[in-house]
Structure formats: C-alpha cells, structure tokens
Design a protein around this motif. Sequence first.
Motif, PDB file in Angstrom:
ATOM      1  N   PRO A   1       1.947  23.483  81.574  1.00 21.76           N
ATOM      2  CA  PRO A   1       0.754  23.954  80.858  1.00 21.76           C
ATOM      3  C   PRO A   1      -0.365  22.923  80.878  1.00 21.76           C
ATOM      4  N   ARG A   2      -1.591  23.402  80.762  1.00 20.34           N
ATOM      5  CA  ARG A   2      -2.760  22.528  80.683  1.00 20.34           C
ATOM      6  C   ARG A   2      -3.362  22.672  79.305  1.00 20.34           C
ATOM      7  N   SER A   3      -3.880  21.584  78.771  1.00 20.81           N
ATOM      8  CA  SER A   3      -4.384  21.604  77.388  1.00 20.81           C
ATOM      9  C   SER A   3      -5.492  22.627  77.207  1.00 20.81           C
ATOM     10  N   GLY A   4      -6.381  22.741  78.223  1.00 20.38           N
ATOM     11  CA  GLY A   4      -7.481  23.698  78.121  1.00 20.38           C
ATOM     12  C   GLY A   4      -6.991  25.133  78.063  1.00 20.38           C
ATOM     13  N   SER A   5      -6.037  25.490  78.930  1.00 20.88           N
ATOM     14  CA  SER A   5      -5.525  26.866  78.952  1.00 20.88           C
ATOM     15  C   SER A   5      -4.734  27.170  77.692  1.00 20.88           C
ATOM     16  N   GLU A   6      -4.028  26.181  77.152  1.00 28.90           N
ATOM     17  CA  GLU A   6      -3.267  26.398  75.918  1.00 28.90           C
ATOM     18  C   GLU A   6      -4.194  26.632  74.729  1.00 28.90           C
TER      19      GLU A   6
ATOM     20  N   ASN B   1       1.724  29.296  86.596  1.00 24.37           N
ATOM     21  CA  ASN B   1       0.471  30.024  86.824  1.00 24.37           C
ATOM     22  C   ASN B   1      -0.222  30.448  85.532  1.00 24.37           C
ATOM     23  N   MET B   2       0.139  29.844  84.426  1.00 29.79           N
ATOM     24  CA  MET B   2      -0.363  30.240  83.108  1.00 29.79           C
ATOM     25  C   MET B   2      -1.903  30.268  83.071  1.00 29.79           C
TER      26      MET B   2
END
Length: 466
Positions: A269-274, A442-443
């Motif tokens: 996961p990436r902090s921005g997408s989370e 691919n989240m």
Amino acid sequence: MVKIFKVFVPVSVIALLFCEAIILYSCYLAGVYLAQSLIEGPTFADNFFIAENGAIRLAFVVGTIMFVIYFNDLYEHFHIRSRIELIQQVCLAVGIAFLTQALMGYMFTGMIVPRYTMIIGSAIVVLVTPPWRIFYATVVSKAFGAERVLFLGSSPILKEVSEGLKEKTAMGLKIIGFLDDGAGGDDPLPGIERLGTIQELTKIIPKPDRIVVGLTERRNRLPIQDLLELRFSGIKIEESAQLYEATFGRVCTREFRPSQLIFSSELGPRSGSESLQSVYCFLFALILLVVTSPLILLVALAVRLSSPGPILHRQKRVGRSNKVFTVFKFRSMYADAEARTGAVWATLNDPRITPVGRVIRRLRLDELPQLYNVLKGEMAIAGPRPERPEFVTTLSEQLPYYRQRHCVKPGITGWAQINYKYGDTIEDTITKLEYDLYYIKNMSASLDAYIFFHTLKTMVLSRGAQ
C-alpha cells in the motif's frame, strides 16, 4: 491485453464495447428518423436533438442496454454458446431499457425517449444485435490475430497458464510450443508441442512475438545473451509470473521470492492511496447506510422472527497490522451454532444456517452492518476479507505471505470475492490469498470502484455466497 482500472482487459473486448456502443446508438438514431418520416412529422428530429437534448437521452438508453448485456456476461464471454439464448438476453436487455424509461417517467422526465422512437429503435436493436454478435465472434475477433507465444522452460506454472489460455481465447495468445529445460519429466506440458531444448532458442523459426520464461531451475541455465539479442530485436520477454497474473488476475505465490517483495516498486500500500481510500470509504458507507436503512430494518425484522437469538452476530476478526476488532453481521446461523464445533468454516448446505440466513447470505445482505465498521475506520469498502484469529494463526503457519495481507484494511467485499467462490479448504485459501496480493499490489480508487460495481453484479446473480 490492456490494463484498465488496474485490471487486464483483452483488446478484443475493448473493441467489442466500442463497436457495440456505436451500433446500438445508430439503431436508435435510425429510430428517430424513421419515426419522423412515418409518424411524427418533418421537424421531429430537429426538435428532439436541439430542444430536448435527444443525444443524451439516446445515450442513456444505450448505456442501460449495455449495462444489462454486461450483467449477462456477454462481454466477458462473447463467444456464442447458443443463438436462442443470445436472442433472449438481447430481448431482456431491451425489456429492461423499456422498464427504465417507465421509471424515468416518475423521476426524471427529461431522460425519456419518445414512444415511437423507443419502439422502432428497440425493434432494430433486437434485429441487428444477434447477427452482429455472431459476426464479431466468428470473424472480427479473429481479425485481431493471435500473438505467438513461446514457453522457455517447463515449470508447473507454465502448465497452469497454458490451461488458462485455452479457456480464455479472448486474450489473443497462441502457444506455438515450448523449449524443454529437462526438469519436468517426459511430458511436462501436455498438449503443447516440444520444439527443442533451451539451448536452441535462437533457432526457432518463425520467431515468436512473445517469450515467457518459466524455468524450473534458473541458476546457470538461463540463456542470458540469447534473450538479450531477442529482446533488442523487438520480441517481448516476460516471466511466467507476469503472464500468470494477466491470465488469472492473481499473483502466483509459488513464483514469489522475498527479494521480489522487498525491492518491488508496485507491491504494498501507498500512504496517499490509503488516505484517499479512508475518505471515500467513509463517505460512501455513510451514504449507503442512509439509502439502505429501510432494507436494514426489514432484514433485522426477518432475522428476529426467523429464529431465537440476537439480530446481530459479533465476531472477532483480524484487521490491519494484525489488530483484532469486532465485526458486525446480521445473524444467519442458529444461536450458539458453534458451541459444540468451535470455530469452523461454513460449508455448502451448512445445517447451522437458518432459512432466512441462507437468503441473506446469498444476497450478501448479512454484511450490511459492516458499514458501521467502515465508519469506525476498522474496515474499507474493498479489501481482503478479515479472518478469525483462530484461522489466522493456523494459516500464517501453513501459507507463506499470509500475514502480508494484513498490511491494508480488510474490506466488506474484495477482489477475491468477485473472482472466486466461497472457500472452505486450504487450497481455496491459497487461491484467495493470491487474489488478495493482486489487490494489494494494484490498490487504487479505480480498482475499488471496479470491485464494488462487480459486487453488485454478484449480489444480483447470487454468486459465490455460502
């Protein structure tokens, strides 16, 4: 193959969608001008398109028909199995378009298509669409040409991929053969022609369009220089794990190495997408709770009247960072169903499930109280399904990378849920883990939207629940 919304989509399917939208719109456009010449009068078309936003109204009808066609799996499986069934499905799509127009009469009168235009245009759709579909499946889809694929090696992964490609002809990949690495026995890839050994890579004529590397053992055996020359000549070269992912929509855990996970720029996961996911999941859950509140009350009443016991079932589950939380569901089993058996997976025709519980599980309505978990920040709309602590302890010992699925919030629905049946074995759990890892890799907001859209389809068609 093209990746849209983080999902691999065959070019032939994209072409079908584009062409079909044009054809359906043309049918209703013809309906406008036929209605003008036969019934409505000479100024009808001009008034409809200029004064009444007719183009948007026709687009809405076409979108409705294509939505129903999609729900009937006619884009996922566009090869014709039965012509009678095809005609029935097209008629169903047109019928639902008529019902939607009737509903618009009560809600948004600005989206209604004139009566005779709708009748004539729909008649043309019913007459044109089945022959068009047959023509596309038998002629047009083949015009794209199959990409010639050569397997370098004979690993078990390549065997799985070859079987998957036989079923998914829309991917447009044709296996021309394989070069044996000598580690797979006498017939490592049944049904695929053996073209030689890996040392004969540069002697293959004609040259393939793509080479898929799947050696059982790579150390001191991979023909690096030959692969470099072929790559710079324009031939695509990829690992078997990449084609496995494109074919099945999941990550191959057997091909995963710790170094790939550590140095991968995609996985995790990436902090921005989370952060973005937390915002839109909270807003969506809030809206969904308000919209479905009458349905929630009806389900709660049905559960209460069906059998003694509480309406809600509370259960401990493992969430992000291995934190245990309480998940809420409508009770679908008899009270104290696990008093004797302990924690066990649900099975097909499970006797612990009540008659009402069987219905709400099939329609996924038992999951609605989990919207409260989303509002609390413990879950997301989409993500890996949370498991019980007892199962997590056992599965983490048996399955590599199982704990890594807890690096994101669990979801009410997920990539595994829309792609795979309800699982109650270790083998099923491995497959669902591979889907979960694909989701984590691919989240994105677009993939979450895709999952939610397909979840609606799963609910309507009552697939996967148990």
